[in-house]
Design a protein around this motif. Structure first.
Motif, PDB file in Angstrom:
ATOM      1  N   GLU A   1       0.829  -1.207   0.000  1.00  0.00           N
ATOM      2  CA  GLU A   1       0.000   0.000   0.000  1.00  0.00           C
ATOM      3  C   GLU A   1       0.862   1.256   0.000  1.00  0.00           C
ATOM      4  OE1 GLU A   1      -2.563  -0.609   3.366  1.00  0.00           O
ATOM      5  OE2 GLU A   1      -3.859  -1.978   2.254  1.00  0.00           O
TER       6      GLU A   1
ATOM      7  N   HIS B   1       3.439   9.299 -10.416  1.00  0.00           N
ATOM      8  CA  HIS B   1       2.862   9.210 -11.760  1.00  0.00           C
ATOM      9  C   HIS B   1       1.597  10.032 -11.916  1.00  0.00           C
ATOM     10  CE1 HIS B   1       5.688   6.346 -13.316  1.00  0.00           C
ATOM     11  NE2 HIS B   1       5.598   5.679 -12.192  1.00  0.00           N
ATOM     12  N   GLY B   2       1.318  10.915 -10.965  1.00  0.00           N
ATOM     13  CA  GLY B   2       0.141  11.774 -11.047  1.00  0.00           C
ATOM     14  C   GLY B   2       0.261  12.778 -12.166  1.00  0.00           C
ATOM     15  N   THR B   3      -0.829  13.468 -12.413  1.00  0.00           N
ATOM     16  CA  THR B   3      -0.864  14.432 -13.520  1.00  0.00           C
ATOM     17  C   THR B   3      -0.330  15.804 -13.126  1.00  0.00           C
ATOM     18  OG1 THR B   3      -3.143  15.011 -12.972  1.00  0.00           O
ATOM     19  CG2 THR B   3      -2.810  13.287 -14.624  1.00  0.00           C
TER      20      THR B   3
ATOM     21  N   ARG C   1       4.266  17.498  -7.525  1.00  0.00           N
ATOM     22  CA  ARG C   1       4.581  16.126  -7.086  1.00  0.00           C
ATOM     23  C   ARG C   1       5.600  16.154  -5.964  1.00  0.00           C
ATOM     24  NH1 ARG C   1       4.483  14.725 -12.919  1.00  0.00           N
ATOM     25  NH2 ARG C   1       6.723  14.906 -12.819  1.00  0.00           N
TER      26      ARG C   1
ATOM     27  N   LYS D   1       1.273   6.583  -7.008  1.00  0.00           N
ATOM     28  CA  LYS D   1       0.201   7.523  -7.348  1.00  0.00           C
ATOM     29  C   LYS D   1       0.732   8.951  -7.383  1.00  0.00           C
ATOM     30  CE  LYS D   1      -3.595   4.895  -5.337  1.00  0.00           C
ATOM     31  NZ  LYS D   1      -4.553   4.856  -4.217  1.00  0.00           N
ATOM     32  N   ILE D   2       1.585   9.270  -6.428  1.00  0.00           N
ATOM     33  CA  ILE D   2       2.146  10.624  -6.386  1.00  0.00           C
ATOM     34  C   ILE D   2       3.097  10.841  -7.558  1.00  0.00           C
ATOM     35  CG2 ILE D   2       3.647  12.198  -5.085  1.00  0.00           C
ATOM     36  CD1 ILE D   2       2.510  10.853  -2.512  1.00  0.00           C
TER      37      ILE D   2
ATOM     38  N   LEU E   1       2.139   1.726  -3.497  1.00  0.00           N
ATOM     39  CA  LEU E   1       1.088   2.219  -4.382  1.00  0.00           C
ATOM     40  C   LEU E   1       0.827   3.703  -4.153  1.00  0.00           C
ATOM     41  CD1 LEU E   1      -1.396  -0.788  -4.327  1.00  0.00           C
ATOM     42  CD2 LEU E   1       0.186  -0.143  -6.150  1.00  0.00           C
ATOM     43  N   GLU E   2       0.872   4.144  -2.903  1.00  0.00           N
ATOM     44  CA  GLU E   2       0.702   5.571  -2.609  1.00  0.00           C
ATOM     45  C   GLU E   2       1.826   6.384  -3.252  1.00  0.00           C
ATOM     46  OE1 GLU E   2      -1.087   8.950  -1.361  1.00  0.00           O
ATOM     47  OE2 GLU E   2      -1.921   6.934  -1.176  1.00  0.00           O
TER      48      GLU E   2
ATOM     49  N   LYS F   1       3.788  17.076  -2.856  1.00  0.00           N
ATOM     50  CA  LYS F   1       2.997  15.947  -2.352  1.00  0.00           C
ATOM     51  C   LYS F   1       3.893  14.909  -1.679  1.00  0.00           C
ATOM     52  CE  LYS F   1      -0.981  16.233  -5.406  1.00  0.00           C
ATOM     53  NZ  LYS F   1      -1.809  15.562  -6.398  1.00  0.00           N
TER      54      LYS F   1
END
Length: 90
Positions: free
Chosen positions: A45, A55-57, A63, A52-53, A48-49, A66
């Motif tokens: 997990e 590969h975010g847009t 980024r 997500k950060i 994955l978090e 974040k």
């Protein structure tokens, strides 16, 4: 954590293998390396978090922000990945 039944143990093992196989598809890791680096659900997990950060847009500065804001949530995954890919440094 509650004790798993025999069926629960089999399902848990299958889930770990599935996660490792999927991670291997998107990285240079093979399935066993993925299992070794991220053996627990909490490890997975966290990874994955982090993904997500990363590969975010958002743009790169967002980024980075974040990552700083969520450092406590993703630090373990960052350390494991860094150790794996930079093992010859230091």
């Amino acid at each position: 954590m509650a004790k798993l039944s025999d069926i629960g143990r089999l399902a848990h093992a299958d889930t770990k293998k599935e996660f490792a196989g999927e991670l291997a598809k998107f990285t240079s890791l093979n399935a066993q390396e993925a299992l070794d680096l991220f053996p627990t659900k909490a490890d997975q997990e966290e990874l994955l978090e982090l993904l997500k950060i990363v590969h975010g847009t958002a743009d790169e500065n967002e980024r980075k922000s974040k990552l700083v804001q969520n450092a406590g949530k993703v630090a373990g995954a960052m350390i494991k990945i860094t150790k794996k890919f930079a093992s010859g440094i230091g």
